[in-house]
Design a protein around this motif. Structure first.
Motif, PDB file in Angstrom:
ATOM      1  N   GLN A   1       0.823  -1.210   0.000  1.00 56.78           N
ATOM      2  CA  GLN A   1       0.000   0.000   0.000  1.00 56.78           C
ATOM      3  C   GLN A   1       0.859   1.263   0.000  1.00 56.78           C
ATOM      4  OE1 GLN A   1      -2.730  -0.729   3.233  1.00 56.78           O
ATOM      5  NE2 GLN A   1      -3.803  -2.303   2.080  1.00 56.78           N
ATOM      6  N   VAL A   2       1.978   1.220   0.713  1.00 55.01           N
ATOM      7  CA  VAL A   2       2.914   2.350   0.682  1.00 55.01           C
ATOM      8  C   VAL A   2       3.498   2.499  -0.722  1.00 55.01           C
ATOM      9  CG1 VAL A   2       5.160   3.157   1.535  1.00 55.01           C
ATOM     10  CG2 VAL A   2       3.454   2.295   3.149  1.00 55.01           C
ATOM     11  N   ALA A   3       3.819   1.375  -1.364  1.00 54.16           N
ATOM     12  CA  ALA A   3       4.370   1.409  -2.719  1.00 54.16           C
ATOM     13  C   ALA A   3       3.365   1.990  -3.715  1.00 54.16           C
ATOM     14  CB  ALA A   3       4.795   0.015  -3.150  1.00 54.16           C
ATOM     15  N   ILE A   4       2.106   1.624  -3.570  1.00 56.97           N
ATOM     16  CA  ILE A   4       1.058   2.164  -4.457  1.00 56.97           C
ATOM     17  C   ILE A   4       0.978   3.677  -4.310  1.00 56.97           C
ATOM     18  CG2 ILE A   4      -1.436   2.259  -4.873  1.00 56.97           C
ATOM     19  CD1 ILE A   4      -1.508  -0.767  -4.152  1.00 56.97           C
ATOM     20  N   GLU A   5       0.952   4.142  -3.075  1.00 52.75           N
ATOM     21  CA  GLU A   5       0.891   5.591  -2.836  1.00 52.75           C
ATOM     22  C   GLU A   5       2.138   6.303  -3.369  1.00 52.75           C
ATOM     23  OE1 GLU A   5      -1.802   7.333  -1.906  1.00 52.75           O
ATOM     24  OE2 GLU A   5      -2.739   5.351  -2.011  1.00 52.75           O
ATOM     25  N   ALA A   6       3.295   5.682  -3.179  1.00 53.01           N
ATOM     26  CA  ALA A   6       4.537   6.280  -3.685  1.00 53.01           C
ATOM     27  C   ALA A   6       4.514   6.355  -5.207  1.00 53.01           C
ATOM     28  CB  ALA A   6       5.746   5.472  -3.203  1.00 53.01           C
ATOM     29  N   TYR A   7       4.025   5.311  -5.846  1.00 58.99           N
ATOM     30  CA  TYR A   7       3.925   5.299  -7.306  1.00 58.99           C
ATOM     31  C   TYR A   7       2.994   6.411  -7.783  1.00 58.99           C
ATOM     32  CZ  TYR A   7       2.759   3.905 -12.048  1.00 58.99           C
ATOM     33  OH  TYR A   7       2.547   3.909 -13.408  1.00 58.99           O
ATOM     34  N   LYS A   8       1.828   6.522  -7.150  1.00 60.29           N
ATOM     35  CA  LYS A   8       0.865   7.553  -7.542  1.00 60.29           C
ATOM     36  C   LYS A   8       1.449   8.953  -7.368  1.00 60.29           C
ATOM     37  CE  LYS A   8      -3.392   5.078  -6.371  1.00 60.29           C
ATOM     38  NZ  LYS A   8      -4.519   5.063  -5.405  1.00 60.29           N
ATOM     39  N   LYS A   9       2.191   9.153  -6.288  1.00 63.44           N
ATOM     40  CA  LYS A   9       2.770  10.464  -6.012  1.00 63.44           C
ATOM     41  C   LYS A   9       3.894  10.785  -7.001  1.00 63.44           C
ATOM     42  CE  LYS A   9       4.747  13.130  -2.227  1.00 63.44           C
ATOM     43  NZ  LYS A   9       5.187  13.088  -0.831  1.00 63.44           N
ATOM     44  N   LYS A  10       4.759   9.831  -7.223  1.00 67.18           N
ATOM     45  CA  LYS A  10       5.922  10.078  -8.090  1.00 67.18           C
ATOM     46  C   LYS A  10       5.534  10.199  -9.559  1.00 67.18           C
ATOM     47  CE  LYS A  10      10.592   8.573  -8.999  1.00 67.18           C
ATOM     48  NZ  LYS A  10      11.700   7.785  -8.553  1.00 67.18           N
ATOM     49  N   TYR A  11       4.564   9.428  -9.996  1.00 69.08           N
ATOM     50  CA  TYR A  11       4.190   9.411 -11.407  1.00 69.08           C
ATOM     51  C   TYR A  11       2.782   9.959 -11.638  1.00 69.08           C
ATOM     52  CZ  TYR A  11       8.301   6.463 -11.745  1.00 69.08           C
ATOM     53  OH  TYR A  11       9.580   5.990 -11.670  1.00 69.08           O
ATOM     54  N   LYS A  12       2.366  10.924 -10.827  1.00 68.91           N
ATOM     55  CA  LYS A  12       0.994  11.428 -10.922  1.00 68.91           C
ATOM     56  C   LYS A  12       0.668  12.008 -12.296  1.00 68.91           C
ATOM     57  CE  LYS A  12       2.271  15.646  -8.558  1.00 68.91           C
ATOM     58  NZ  LYS A  12       2.240  16.293  -7.286  1.00 68.91           N
TER      59      LYS A  12
END
Length: 134
Positions: free
Chosen positions: A53-64
């Motif tokens: 879940q942290v990875a999903i949020e990090a992905y969304k933030k970095k590649y928004k």
């Protein structure tokens, strides 16, 4: 001749008692191992889900600006499968613990075994009639 039969009966009875005692000890030890493994699997599932879940949020933030829907779909499926494993691990604990009452859940939370988030899933099982001994 009658004495031999008596002595054999006593010997067989003692052997039976010894075997019963040893099997009971073995069963108790097996139950401890099962409980420990269930708690270990719960922690692994919980850690795995949290990390995903942290990875999903990090992905969304970095590649928004350029989120790939296929990647999000795969991550979401992984999260759903992980949630199922997490819930199943709680169900296995439910089966293996000798007691699964609200007071037990409170103790596990106080001891740091489960979090407040985990507590709601444990409580749901404790309050419902999902415990079916196999």
């Amino acid at each position: 001749m009658e004495e031999i039969g008596t002595y054999l009966s006593i010997a067989f009875g003692l052997v039976g008692l010894i075997v019963g005692y040893l099997q009971n000890r073995q069963k108790a030890q097996f139950q401890k191992v099962v409980r420990a493994n269930n708690w270990f699997n719960f922690q692994r599932a919980n850690n795995s889900n949290g990390t995903l879940q942290v990875a999903i949020e990090a992905y969304k933030k970095k590649y928004k600006e350029s989120i790939d829907p296929e990647v999000i779909e795969l991550l979401s499926k992984s999260d759903a499968f992980g949630q199922e494993v997490y819930k199943e691990s709680i169900r296995q604990i439910h089966f293996s613990e000798p007691s699964f009452k609200k007071s037990d859940i409170e103790t596990w939370q106080a001891d740091g075994k489960i979090s407040e988030k985990d507590k709601k899933f444990f409580s749901w099982l404790a309050e419902s009639d999902h415990k079916k001994k196999v």
